[in-house]
Design a protein around this motif. Structure first.
Motif, PDB file in Angstrom:
ATOM      1  N   LEU A  32      10.144  -0.254  -6.748  1.00  0.00           N
ATOM      2  CA  LEU A  32      10.160   0.501  -5.493  1.00  0.00           C
ATOM      3  C   LEU A  32      11.468   1.215  -5.208  1.00  0.00           C
ATOM      4  O   LEU A  32      11.525   2.063  -4.309  1.00  0.00           O
ATOM      5  N   ASP A  33      12.516   0.914  -5.955  1.00  0.00           N
ATOM      6  CA  ASP A  33      13.852   1.436  -5.675  1.00  0.00           C
ATOM      7  C   ASP A  33      13.873   2.941  -5.438  1.00  0.00           C
ATOM      8  O   ASP A  33      14.425   3.424  -4.451  1.00  0.00           O
ATOM      9  N   THR A  34      13.277   3.697  -6.304  1.00  0.00           N
ATOM     10  CA  THR A  34      13.326   5.158  -6.191  1.00  0.00           C
ATOM     11  C   THR A  34      12.166   5.738  -5.379  1.00  0.00           C
ATOM     12  O   THR A  34      12.069   6.947  -5.218  1.00  0.00           O
ATOM     13  N   LYS A  35      11.305   4.850  -4.855  1.00  0.00           N
ATOM     14  CA  LYS A  35      10.094   5.327  -4.177  1.00  0.00           C
ATOM     15  C   LYS A  35      10.180   5.243  -2.658  1.00  0.00           C
ATOM     16  O   LYS A  35       9.437   5.938  -1.960  1.00  0.00           O
ATOM     17  N   VAL A  36      11.059   4.384  -2.128  1.00  0.00           N
ATOM     18  CA  VAL A  36      11.116   4.155  -0.682  1.00  0.00           C
ATOM     19  C   VAL A  36      12.569   4.255  -0.212  1.00  0.00           C
ATOM     20  O   VAL A  36      13.492   4.361  -1.020  1.00  0.00           O
ATOM     21  N   ASP A  37      12.756   4.206   1.098  1.00  0.00           N
ATOM     22  CA  ASP A  37      14.093   4.376   1.672  1.00  0.00           C
ATOM     23  C   ASP A  37      14.875   3.072   1.762  1.00  0.00           C
ATOM     24  O   ASP A  37      16.079   3.042   1.515  1.00  0.00           O
ATOM     25  N   THR A  38      14.195   2.001   2.149  1.00  0.00           N
ATOM     26  CA  THR A  38      14.845   0.698   2.297  1.00  0.00           C
ATOM     27  C   THR A  38      13.928  -0.381   1.758  1.00  0.00           C
ATOM     28  O   THR A  38      12.708  -0.350   1.991  1.00  0.00           O
ATOM     29  N   ILE A  39      14.515  -1.336   1.051  1.00  0.00           N
ATOM     30  CA  ILE A  39      13.785  -2.504   0.574  1.00  0.00           C
ATOM     31  C   ILE A  39      14.320  -3.716   1.312  1.00  0.00           C
ATOM     32  O   ILE A  39      15.522  -3.972   1.314  1.00  0.00           O
ATOM     33  N   GLU A  40      13.429  -4.434   1.936  1.00  0.00           N
ATOM     34  CA  GLU A  40      13.801  -5.641   2.687  1.00  0.00           C
ATOM     35  C   GLU A  40      13.413  -6.881   1.898  1.00  0.00           C
ATOM     36  O   GLU A  40      12.281  -6.996   1.417  1.00  0.00           O
ATOM     37  N   LEU A  41      14.342  -7.811   1.774  1.00  0.00           N
ATOM     38  CA  LEU A  41      14.020  -9.147   1.289  1.00  0.00           C
ATOM     39  C   LEU A  41      13.948 -10.047   2.511  1.00  0.00           C
ATOM     40  O   LEU A  41      14.920 -10.201   3.246  1.00  0.00           O
ATOM     41  N   GLY A  42      12.775 -10.626   2.729  1.00  0.00           N
ATOM     42  CA  GLY A  42      12.503 -11.334   3.960  1.00  0.00           C
ATOM     43  C   GLY A  42      13.193 -12.675   4.091  1.00  0.00           C
ATOM     44  O   GLY A  42      13.782 -13.215   3.147  1.00  0.00           O
ATOM     45  N   THR A  43      13.080 -13.231   5.288  1.00  0.00           N
ATOM     46  CA  THR A  43      13.771 -14.470   5.621  1.00  0.00           C
ATOM     47  C   THR A  43      13.374 -15.613   4.695  1.00  0.00           C
ATOM     48  O   THR A  43      14.220 -16.409   4.269  1.00  0.00           O
ATOM     49  N   PRO A  54      18.859  -6.221  -9.496  1.00  0.00           N
ATOM     50  CA  PRO A  54      19.494  -5.078 -10.150  1.00  0.00           C
ATOM     51  C   PRO A  54      20.282  -4.264  -9.122  1.00  0.00           C
ATOM     52  O   PRO A  54      20.089  -4.419  -7.918  1.00  0.00           O
ATOM     53  N   THR A  55      21.166  -3.413  -9.591  1.00  0.00           N
ATOM     54  CA  THR A  55      21.855  -2.481  -8.695  1.00  0.00           C
ATOM     55  C   THR A  55      20.872  -1.383  -8.294  1.00  0.00           C
ATOM     56  O   THR A  55      20.265  -0.742  -9.146  1.00  0.00           O
ATOM     57  N   LEU A  56      20.697  -1.191  -6.996  1.00  0.00           N
ATOM     58  CA  LEU A  56      19.754  -0.176  -6.538  1.00  0.00           C
ATOM     59  C   LEU A  56      20.369   1.215  -6.692  1.00  0.00           C
ATOM     60  O   LEU A  56      21.556   1.417  -6.425  1.00  0.00           O
ATOM     61  N   THR A  57      19.543   2.166  -7.110  1.00  0.00           N
ATOM     62  CA  THR A  57      20.027   3.531  -7.325  1.00  0.00           C
ATOM     63  C   THR A  57      19.697   4.463  -6.170  1.00  0.00           C
ATOM     64  O   THR A  57      20.294   5.520  -6.033  1.00  0.00           O
ATOM     65  N   HIS A  58      18.737   4.079  -5.341  1.00  0.00           N
ATOM     66  CA  HIS A  58      18.322   4.964  -4.239  1.00  0.00           C
ATOM     67  C   HIS A  58      18.156   4.213  -2.921  1.00  0.00           C
ATOM     68  O   HIS A  58      18.783   4.563  -1.927  1.00  0.00           O
ATOM     69  N   ALA A  59      17.308   3.198  -2.904  1.00  0.00           N
ATOM     70  CA  ALA A  59      16.982   2.502  -1.663  1.00  0.00           C
ATOM     71  C   ALA A  59      18.153   1.653  -1.173  1.00  0.00           C
ATOM     72  O   ALA A  59      18.942   1.141  -1.964  1.00  0.00           O
ATOM     73  N   LYS A  60      18.233   1.508   0.149  1.00  0.00           N
ATOM     74  CA  LYS A  60      19.148   0.535   0.729  1.00  0.00           C
ATOM     75  C   LYS A  60      18.488  -0.839   0.679  1.00  0.00           C
ATOM     76  O   LYS A  60      17.260  -0.956   0.661  1.00  0.00           O
ATOM     77  N   LEU A  61      19.323  -1.878   0.678  1.00  0.00           N
ATOM     78  CA  LEU A  61      18.824  -3.246   0.649  1.00  0.00           C
ATOM     79  C   LEU A  61      19.090  -3.922   1.980  1.00  0.00           C
ATOM     80  O   LEU A  61      20.241  -4.035   2.416  1.00  0.00           O
ATOM     81  N   PHE A  86       2.122   5.765   1.847  1.00  0.00           N
ATOM     82  CA  PHE A  86       2.818   5.647   3.132  1.00  0.00           C
ATOM     83  C   PHE A  86       3.893   6.708   3.274  1.00  0.00           C
ATOM     84  O   PHE A  86       4.073   7.304   4.342  1.00  0.00           O
ATOM     85  N   MET A  87       4.642   6.954   2.196  1.00  0.00           N
ATOM     86  CA  MET A  87       5.696   7.965   2.252  1.00  0.00           C
ATOM     87  C   MET A  87       5.102   9.339   2.578  1.00  0.00           C
ATOM     88  O   MET A  87       5.650  10.106   3.380  1.00  0.00           O
ATOM     89  N   GLU A  88       3.972   9.653   1.979  1.00  0.00           N
ATOM     90  CA  GLU A  88       3.318  10.930   2.248  1.00  0.00           C
ATOM     91  C   GLU A  88       2.833  10.988   3.697  1.00  0.00           C
ATOM     92  O   GLU A  88       2.867  12.053   4.336  1.00  0.00           O
ATOM     93  N   ALA A  89       2.414   9.854   4.217  1.00  0.00           N
ATOM     94  CA  ALA A  89       1.872   9.823   5.582  1.00  0.00           C
ATOM     95  C   ALA A  89       2.939  10.062   6.635  1.00  0.00           C
ATOM     96  O   ALA A  89       2.646  10.601   7.708  1.00  0.00           O
ATOM     97  N   MET A 116      11.111  10.222   9.303  1.00  0.00           N
ATOM     98  CA  MET A 116      11.032   8.771   9.428  1.00  0.00           C
ATOM     99  C   MET A 116      11.165   8.128   8.054  1.00  0.00           C
ATOM    100  O   MET A 116      10.614   8.633   7.074  1.00  0.00           O
ATOM    101  N   ASP A 117      11.899   7.013   8.003  1.00  0.00           N
ATOM    102  CA  ASP A 117      12.087   6.286   6.751  1.00  0.00           C
ATOM    103  C   ASP A 117      11.050   5.176   6.607  1.00  0.00           C
ATOM    104  O   ASP A 117      10.535   4.654   7.605  1.00  0.00           O
ATOM    105  N   LEU A 118      10.797   4.813   5.363  1.00  0.00           N
ATOM    106  CA  LEU A 118       9.897   3.702   5.061  1.00  0.00           C
ATOM    107  C   LEU A 118      10.712   2.528   4.542  1.00  0.00           C
ATOM    108  O   LEU A 118      11.460   2.647   3.571  1.00  0.00           O
ATOM    109  N   GLN A 119      10.556   1.391   5.213  1.00  0.00           N
ATOM    110  CA  GLN A 119      11.168   0.136   4.774  1.00  0.00           C
ATOM    111  C   GLN A 119      10.048  -0.781   4.309  1.00  0.00           C
ATOM    112  O   GLN A 119       9.107  -1.046   5.058  1.00  0.00           O
ATOM    113  N   VAL A 120      10.133  -1.246   3.081  1.00  0.00           N
ATOM    114  CA  VAL A 120       9.114  -2.135   2.531  1.00  0.00           C
ATOM    115  C   VAL A 120       9.641  -3.559   2.532  1.00  0.00           C
ATOM    116  O   VAL A 120      10.713  -3.834   1.978  1.00  0.00           O
ATOM    117  N   ALA A 121       8.885  -4.449   3.146  1.00  0.00           N
ATOM    118  CA  ALA A 121       9.305  -5.842   3.288  1.00  0.00           C
ATOM    119  C   ALA A 121       8.665  -6.702   2.206  1.00  0.00           C
ATOM    120  O   ALA A 121       7.432  -6.747   2.083  1.00  0.00           O
TER     121      ALA A 121
END
Length: 206
Positions: free
Chosen positions: A22-33, A49-56, A201-204, A1-6
């Motif tokens: 958070l870029d290298t720590k989570v799977d997806t970063i959400e910028l909210g409405t 910045p240009t993300l190196t790991h997480a999706k936006l 959360f990622m560990e969980a 399961m992936d973690l998306q941080v909002a």
């Protein structure tokens, strides 16, 4: 399961700082409405910045002008949201835009009934977001809701869930094995150390 941080309801400077952390720590970063409405796509694009790991993911919550908004939005992000309550032609249009640029449509199912979902459940690569509205006062059992959704719509391949997810629920969802991603906002962003909270959360869930 992936973690998306909002990330939402903060200044753009704060959002950018959180994205960098958070870029290298989570799977997806959400910028909210609210962030998208407050600052707009162009200002966000210029500041990020240009993300190196997480999706936006940009939570546009598109319900009209779909093709236009998605063509603009995919110049900035990897995943964009549209409302499941929108017109079928709108959803068809934004899905085709997503497919053409090899990115993803996220269909927000907030306040969308089963009859409606049945008519829009065949977008193979789309993410279907089970989303408990922030303004709703009703209780929300994320795991039970995901299980019910999967039973009704087994053809849906990509399921995401949001709505007051804590560590215990995140673990339960991971064990359940249906949802592809879990979305966590305040339980990470509003802590004293968002990076440490994200790692917990990622560990969980892994």
């Amino acid at each position: 399961m992936d973690l998306q941080v909002a990330i939402d309801r903060v200044t753009l400077d704060k959002a950018v700082a959180l994205v960098k952390q958070l870029d290298t720590k989570v799977d997806t970063i959400e910028l909210g409405t609210s962030l998208v409405k407050d600052y707009g796509l162009e200002q966000i694009h210029a500041a990020l910045p240009t993300l190196t790991h997480a999706k936006l993911l940009l939570d546009l919550k598109t319900i009209d002008e779909g093709v236009y908004e998605f063509e603009k939005g995919f110049a900035v992000g990897d995943i964009l949201t549209a409302m499941g309550a929108g017109a079928p032609d709108m959803l068809d249009g934004v899905y085709q835009v997503a497919e053409s640029v090899h990115k993803q449509l996220f269909i927000d199912l907030m306040e969308t009934g089963d009859d409606r979902i049945a008519k829009i459940a065949d977008f193979t690569h789309a993410i279907y977001g089970i989303h408990h509205a922030k303004d709703s006062q009703a209780g929300f059992d994320a795991a039970a809701t995901v299980a019910d959704f999967h039973q009704k719509f087994p053809q849906v391949q990509h399921v995401s869930v949001a709505g007051g997810i804590d560590l215990d629920m995140a673990r339960k969802l991971a064990r359940q094995g249906i949802a592809e991603s879990v979305i966590v906002g305040s339980a990470i962003i509003k802590t004293a150390d968002p990076v440490a909270a994200a790692q917990t959360f990622m560990e969980a869930i892994h």
